[in-house]
Write a protein that holds these residues in place. Structure first.
Motif, PDB file in Angstrom:
ATOM      1  N   CYS A 174       0.831  -1.216   0.000  1.00  0.00           N
ATOM      2  CA  CYS A 174       0.000   0.000   0.000  1.00  0.00           C
ATOM      3  C   CYS A 174       0.861   1.260   0.000  1.00  0.00           C
ATOM      4  CB  CYS A 174      -0.929   0.004   1.214  1.00  0.00           C
ATOM      5  SG  CYS A 174      -2.012  -1.425   1.330  1.00  0.00           S
ATOM      6  N   GLY A 176       2.091   3.366  -2.260  1.00  0.00           N
ATOM      7  CA  GLY A 176       1.608   4.532  -3.007  1.00  0.00           C
ATOM      8  C   GLY A 176       0.406   5.170  -2.342  1.00  0.00           C
ATOM      9  N   TYR A 177      -0.510   4.361  -1.868  1.00  0.00           N
ATOM     10  CA  TYR A 177      -1.700   4.874  -1.192  1.00  0.00           C
ATOM     11  C   TYR A 177      -1.308   5.657   0.062  1.00  0.00           C
ATOM     12  CZ  TYR A 177      -5.944   4.799   1.667  1.00  0.00           C
ATOM     13  OH  TYR A 177      -7.001   5.153   2.464  1.00  0.00           O
ATOM     14  N   GLN A 231      -4.599  -1.378  -1.384  1.00  0.00           N
ATOM     15  CA  GLN A 231      -3.425  -1.916  -2.067  1.00  0.00           C
ATOM     16  C   GLN A 231      -3.228  -1.228  -3.416  1.00  0.00           C
ATOM     17  OE1 GLN A 231      -6.063  -3.758  -1.149  1.00  0.00           O
ATOM     18  NE2 GLN A 231      -7.047  -4.519  -3.009  1.00  0.00           N
ATOM     19  N   ASP A 232      -1.950  -1.029  -3.776  1.00  0.00           N
ATOM     20  CA  ASP A 232      -1.630  -0.346  -5.028  1.00  0.00           C
ATOM     21  C   ASP A 232      -1.955  -1.200  -6.246  1.00  0.00           C
ATOM     22  OD1 ASP A 232      -0.660   1.758  -3.500  1.00  0.00           O
ATOM     23  OD2 ASP A 232       1.390   0.984  -3.501  1.00  0.00           O
ATOM     24  N   ASN A 233      -1.854  -2.501  -6.104  1.00  0.00           N
ATOM     25  CA  ASN A 233      -2.125  -3.430  -7.199  1.00  0.00           C
ATOM     26  C   ASN A 233      -3.338  -4.273  -6.819  1.00  0.00           C
ATOM     27  OD1 ASN A 233      -2.139  -5.595  -9.073  1.00  0.00           O
ATOM     28  ND2 ASN A 233       0.076  -5.417  -9.387  1.00  0.00           N
TER      29      ASN A 233
END
Length: 348
Positions: A174, A176-177, A231-233
């Motif tokens: 996470c 980037g978030y 989550q970023d992905n």
């Protein structure tokens, strides 16, 4: 129970809880005269004997009476996976992965559900090492989608958050978030995701800190859901395996995977020879993992006879398939050590 290693004609052998002629599952005459097929029949029939020579037939345990262990505190993703496999079973939290294995080995519980790999974070190496330490069988797998939620004490607003606690892998997933949340927050690593939620719930004065954990953890510990799918992905999957003291009887109406571990020599082409036994028979490998020999095995071996690496391989097919039996028989001729970890239905 630690796996025992015994000298056998210049190799080392390992027992796996079965006393058919292939019980040591290594390069030996039994394999070359068809022992792989004998072992496959033993497992597929659901009847085998223990190394103490006592007849043993798998228990008909009602699924709602099962006890299933997982690593972490209640609300962990492992608990979600365990309930996905056994919705009516009693789930038993364990403080670490080794305790999870031990509880199955000493009959405290019937099954364990443990993670072995994540689509973003890769393999969980400690659990591969523990597969060698305990005489347990892989009897199933399940893929579980990880959805990280931002959780905080009741009444705390998302704009108030300055720190976020979670497992290091969850924080990384996470990243980037969290960098964009309130112009960046402080990331604090703790032992597990649900443990972070539990810790925050115990301190009602904690008004600037949130946890990244499952929605189940939020419900269990009375936390507010500030955000979800952090989550970023979005393709964040964890593969869990089911461990049992007994191997699984093979059914013909399902698609199977088989997991094995073996050693390759240190001469040029040795690994190629080992893997070619599958390519020659068009057997599809779904995973190969290279691990050093675990320390608990190294301590019991002669220094001049140490295996350099263990290779963990998953492939499509069951022990009842003739092509798989032939591949394993061939592998036993080119590898000094091999052990079947389990043959089980593949998760779709």
């Amino acid at each position: 129970m630690a796996t025992s290693w015994t000298r056998k004609k210049g190799t080392r052998r390992v027992t796996n809880g079965c006393t058919c002629s292939t019980s040591y599952l290594c390069r030996d005459r039994a394999w070359r005269r068809g022992g792989v097929a004998e072992h496959a029949t033993c497992v597929a029939s659901g009847t085998w004997t223990t190394t103490r020579k006592k007849a043993f037939v798998p228990r008909n345990v009602c699924l709602d009476a099962l006890k299933v262990s997982f690593q972490g505190v209640p609300g962990a993703y492992s608990e979600q996976a365990a309930k996905k496999c056994y919705p009516d079973a009693e789930v038993v939290p364990c403080p670490d992965f080794e305790t999870t294995h031990k509880q199955v080995a000493d009959s405290s519980v019937d099954r364990a559900v443990i993670p072995v790999e994540n689509s973003l974070g890769g393999s969980i190496h400690v659990n591969y090492d523990l597969l060698m330490k305990y005489r347990l069988h892989i009897t199933g797998e399940v893929y579980h989608k990880v959805r990280h939620c931002l959780l905080a004490n009741p009444g705390v607003a998302k704009e108030d958050i300055r720190r976020v606690q979670s497992h290091p892998q969850a924080l990384a997933q996470c990243d980037g978030y969290l960098d964009s949340l309130n112009d960046g927050v402080i990331k604090e690593a703790v032992d597990d995701t649900a443990g972070a939620a539990q810790g925050i719930s115990l301190d009602k004065d904690c008004r600037d800190t949130a946890a990244l954990a499952s929605s189940l953890a939020g419900e269990l510990y009375g936390l507010d859901l500030l955000d979800q799918d952090c989550q970023d992905n979005d393709q964040n999957l964890t593969r869990f395996i089911i461990l049992s003291r007994d191997p699984l009887a093979i059914s013909e109406d399902k698609e199977y995977k088989t997991s094995i571990v073996f050693t390759a020599g240190d001469e040029p082409g040795d690994l190629f020879k080992a893997l070619s036994v599958f390519a020659l028979r068009d057997i599809y490998l779904t995973k190969i993992e290279n691990r050093p020999i675990p320390q608990f095995i190294v301590e019991s071996m002669d220094n001049e006879d140490l295996f350099q690496n263990l290779f963990y391989v998953d492939f499509k097919g069951s022990l009842s398939d003739e092509s798989c039996q032939n591949a394993l028989r061939h592998l036993s001729e080119v590898s000094a050590f091999m052990r079947i970890l389990g043959s089980y239905p593949a998760d779709a």
